[in-house]
Design a protein around this motif. Structure first.
Motif, mmCIF file in Angstrom:
data_model
loop_
_atom_site.group_PDB
_atom_site.id
_atom_site.type_symbol
_atom_site.label_atom_id
_atom_site.label_comp_id
_atom_site.label_asym_id
_atom_site.label_seq_id
_atom_site.Cartn_x
_atom_site.Cartn_y
_atom_site.Cartn_z
ATOM 1 N N TYR A 298 0.557 -1.218 0.044
ATOM 2 C CA TYR A 298 -0.508 -0.177 0.489
ATOM 3 C C TYR A 298 1.198 1.227 -0.028
ATOM 4 O O TYR A 298 0.357 2.311 -1.061
ATOM 5 C CB TYR A 298 -0.785 0.218 1.175
ATOM 6 C CG TYR A 298 -2.050 1.589 1.412
ATOM 7 C CD1 TYR A 298 -2.966 1.763 1.024
ATOM 8 C CD2 TYR A 298 -0.786 1.900 2.298
ATOM 9 C CE1 TYR A 298 -3.250 2.612 0.953
ATOM 10 C CE2 TYR A 298 -2.409 3.384 2.089
ATOM 11 C CZ TYR A 298 -2.679 3.268 0.952
ATOM 12 O OH TYR A 298 -3.957 5.412 1.925
ATOM 13 N N ARG A 299 2.313 1.272 0.908
ATOM 14 C CA ARG A 299 2.655 2.500 0.941
ATOM 15 C C ARG A 299 3.777 2.546 -0.269
ATOM 16 O O ARG A 299 3.428 3.166 -0.953
ATOM 17 C CB ARG A 299 3.960 1.968 2.016
ATOM 18 C CG ARG A 299 2.921 2.017 3.372
ATOM 19 C CD ARG A 299 4.096 2.351 4.299
ATOM 20 N NE ARG A 299 4.108 1.892 6.021
ATOM 21 C CZ ARG A 299 4.211 1.903 7.002
ATOM 22 N NH1 ARG A 299 5.974 1.695 6.754
ATOM 23 N NH2 ARG A 299 4.480 1.416 7.856
ATOM 24 N N MET A 300 3.538 1.764 -1.594
ATOM 25 C CA MET A 300 4.206 1.544 -2.176
ATOM 26 C C MET A 300 3.715 2.161 -3.574
ATOM 27 O O MET A 300 3.671 3.039 -3.742
ATOM 28 C CB MET A 300 4.692 0.430 -2.963
ATOM 29 C CG MET A 300 6.076 -0.316 -2.037
ATOM 30 S SD MET A 300 6.712 -1.528 -2.093
ATOM 31 C CE MET A 300 6.928 -1.496 -3.614
ATOM 32 N N ILE A 301 2.642 1.979 -3.203
ATOM 33 C CA ILE A 301 1.323 2.050 -4.778
ATOM 34 C C ILE A 301 1.389 4.039 -4.218
ATOM 35 O O ILE A 301 0.533 4.518 -5.107
ATOM 36 C CB ILE A 301 -0.183 1.482 -4.890
ATOM 37 C CG1 ILE A 301 0.675 0.051 -4.679
ATOM 38 C CG2 ILE A 301 -0.991 1.873 -5.476
ATOM 39 C CD1 ILE A 301 -0.946 -1.197 -4.658
ATOM 40 N N PHE A 302 0.561 4.206 -2.702
ATOM 41 C CA PHE A 302 0.547 5.302 -2.453
ATOM 42 C C PHE A 302 1.375 6.336 -2.966
ATOM 43 O O PHE A 302 0.575 7.055 -3.234
ATOM 44 C CB PHE A 302 -0.122 5.541 -1.363
ATOM 45 C CG PHE A 302 -0.006 6.412 -0.127
ATOM 46 C CD1 PHE A 302 -1.475 6.619 -0.324
ATOM 47 C CD2 PHE A 302 -0.189 7.977 -0.277
ATOM 48 C CE1 PHE A 302 -2.963 7.977 0.173
ATOM 49 C CE2 PHE A 302 -0.508 8.807 1.035
ATOM 50 C CZ PHE A 302 -1.976 8.930 0.472
ATOM 51 N N THR A 303 2.686 5.918 -2.266
ATOM 52 C CA THR A 303 3.840 6.712 -3.302
ATOM 53 C C THR A 303 3.382 7.576 -4.670
ATOM 54 O O THR A 303 4.134 8.009 -5.259
ATOM 55 C CB THR A 303 5.251 6.812 -2.685
ATOM 56 O OG1 THR A 303 4.819 6.197 -1.518
ATOM 57 C CG2 THR A 303 6.204 7.506 -2.505
ATOM 58 N N ILE A 304 4.211 5.969 -5.689
ATOM 59 C CA ILE A 304 3.706 6.156 -6.869
ATOM 60 C C ILE A 304 2.747 7.770 -6.941
ATOM 61 O O ILE A 304 2.444 8.558 -8.356
ATOM 62 C CB ILE A 304 3.678 4.852 -8.191
ATOM 63 C CG1 ILE A 304 5.142 4.175 -7.710
ATOM 64 C CG2 ILE A 304 3.382 5.039 -8.489
ATOM 65 C CD1 ILE A 304 4.318 2.522 -7.998
#
Length: 472
Positions: free
Chosen positions: A394-400
């Motif tokens: 989730y953190r990775m997708i949110f940051t992208i």
């Protein structure tokens, strides 16, 4: 895409319309105000002292101080809605919409108290040893049977969707647009910088978010509030007529003037309440997620601290925006100018480029802080559905998606965000009503024991043992 946007807009209009969310929001707030005997008024001073001066409430499990929980929730709450959203409400509903924003704020304070109380009361410890709570937990743990599970699941899904809309794409776009308009920086550069900054903060989890917002949020609010007060001081002769216009139009609607096409009483109420809740998030349940992470000795104490978010957001920040927009005379330029209306209002009073610069910088600060706060909300909802293993993806997708938001056109995202916000609020408000007896009973008992919020952790623990309540 245009057809989809029209469909979502129509559906959002129904959800936020006079037959569903507006009466549910106001009705829940009024009902809880009555049952808690005006808690938001009689306890406001003590709540502000406990949250802003005492700051720490030792003795309870938690990951961050109650002050950091407050600033984390404020970071997510004080956003573009405080600047653009207020101008939009006034440009569509007339000056009277500001009155209904105030009403939403006052009754919303007790809704915010209720959801924060429940967030702490039913929080749990996750696999990493951190506190997790919010509607996705208290709806399931507090309401027995399938109804609680359905409400909790619905909230979590809608909150995750909203975290990418109101909490990410639209905010990142506002940051990039503000920096481009003020300093001429290309949006993709802003997108890269935000991508790196957000990613770095999210790696540290709620502790890092709490530390950043504790230092960042007071500064950003102070800059905007001071700038707004200076503008109002320079227009002080117009304030009496501005207040008269607000209260008159709140009950009569507003006639067409300039680029303003006119509004009815129903429109003033609808846009005032919708944009009020968009700004302060009272009743949406999101702030309860941050409240659940706080170190506190009792749910009542953190609930009161969380209640002050709505006061700061709506009664202070939103009021300044609304008064500046109306008193400056730019409110009747038409809804097409809502995005720049506040900046125009500041610029008509302050010399040179100072007004526009203050608003642009404030938009950047407000929007970026909202991204940080909502990243935590969305992550906790993902965790409630699939466990801790969902946090890193989730953190990775949110940051992208921060970069995507900074570099894309987002009309559809704005429409979808409004709808997701409303759908989040529905299960949460239903849950508050179902659990209202518990909220009232335990609130009355605690405030009878500790009306000044001065009891030590040991004294609170003794009180809990006497009450036979083990909320931890």
């Amino acid at each position: 895409m245009e057809a989809l946007n029209d469909f979502l807009s129509t559906l959002g209009g129904f959800v936020w319309g006079p037959f569903l969310l507006i009466p549910l929001l106001l009705g829940t707030g009024l009902y809880m105000t009555f049952r808690l005997t005006g808690l938001q008024v009689r306890m406001l001073g003590r709540a502000l002292r406990h949250g802003l001066i005492d700051r720490n409430d030792h003795g309870g499990a938690g990951d961050i101080s109650n002050y950091q929980a407050l600033t984390t929730a404020l970071a997510a709450t004080v956003g573009v809605g405080n600047i653009v959203g207020v101008a939009t409400a006034i440009s569509l509903g007339g000056p009277g919409a500001l009155f209904w924003i105030w009403v939403t704020g006052v009754v919303g304070m007790v809704s915010k108290y209720s959801e924060a109380f429940l967030g702490v009361r039913f929080r749990t410890t996750d696999a990493a040893g951190e506190q997790s709570g919010g509607p996705q937990y208290y709806l399931r743990r507090g309401i027995n049977g399938p109804i609680g599970k359905i409400l909790a699941f619905s909230f979590a899904v809608f909150a995750i969707i909203a975290s990418f809309g109101i909490g990410n794409l639209t905010q990142a776009n506002a940051v990039a647009a503000g920096i481009h308009d003020t300093f001429g920086v290309d949006p993709w550069i802003s997108g890269v910088v935000m991508f790196v900054a957000v990613g770095a903060v999210l790696l540290g989890g709620i502790q890092a978010i709490g530390r950043i917002t504790a230092a960042f949020v007071p500064m950003m609010i102070l800059i905007y509030v001071v700038g707004g007060l200076v503008v109002l001081a320079l227009m002080i002769d117009k304030l009496p007529s501005t207040m008269a216009l607000i209260f008159t139009d709140a009950f009569t609607g507003t006639a067409a003037a300039g680029g303003f096409v006119g509004s009815s009483l129903a429109m003033a109420i609808q846009y005032g309440v919708a944009r009020g809740i968009f700004s302060n998030e009272s009743g949406m349940g999101s702030a309860a997620i941050a409240a659940a992470a706080a170190k506190t000795s009792h749910p009542v104490r953190q609930g009161l601290v969380s209640m002050t978010q709505t006061f700061i957001d709506t009664i202070i920040v939103v009021t300044i925006t609304g008064l500046v927009v109306i008193a400056s005379g730019v409110w009747d330029q038409g809804s097409d100018t809502a995005g720049t209306m506040t900046a125009t209002a500041f610029s008509t009073v302050l010399p040179g480029q100072y007004g526009g610069t203050i608003v642009s910088i404030s938009v950047v600060f407000f929007a970026f802080s909202t991204i940080l706060g909502w990243s935590y909300y969305g992550e906790r909802c993902v965790e409630s559905l699939i466990g801790r293993r969902g946090s890193l993806p989730y953190r990775m997708i949110f940051t992208i998606m921060v970069f995507v938001g900074a570099t894309s056109e987002l009309e559809l995202a704005w429409t979808f965000s409004d709808l997701a916000n409303g759908l989040m609020a529905l299960p949460n408000l239903i849950g508050i009503l179902i659990l209202s007896g518990l909220i009232v009973r335990e609130t009355r008992a605690y405030l009878k024991f500790d009306p000044m919020l001065r009891a030590s952790a040991t004294e609170v623990q003794q009180f809990l043992q006497e009450q036979g309540t083990d909320w931890k």
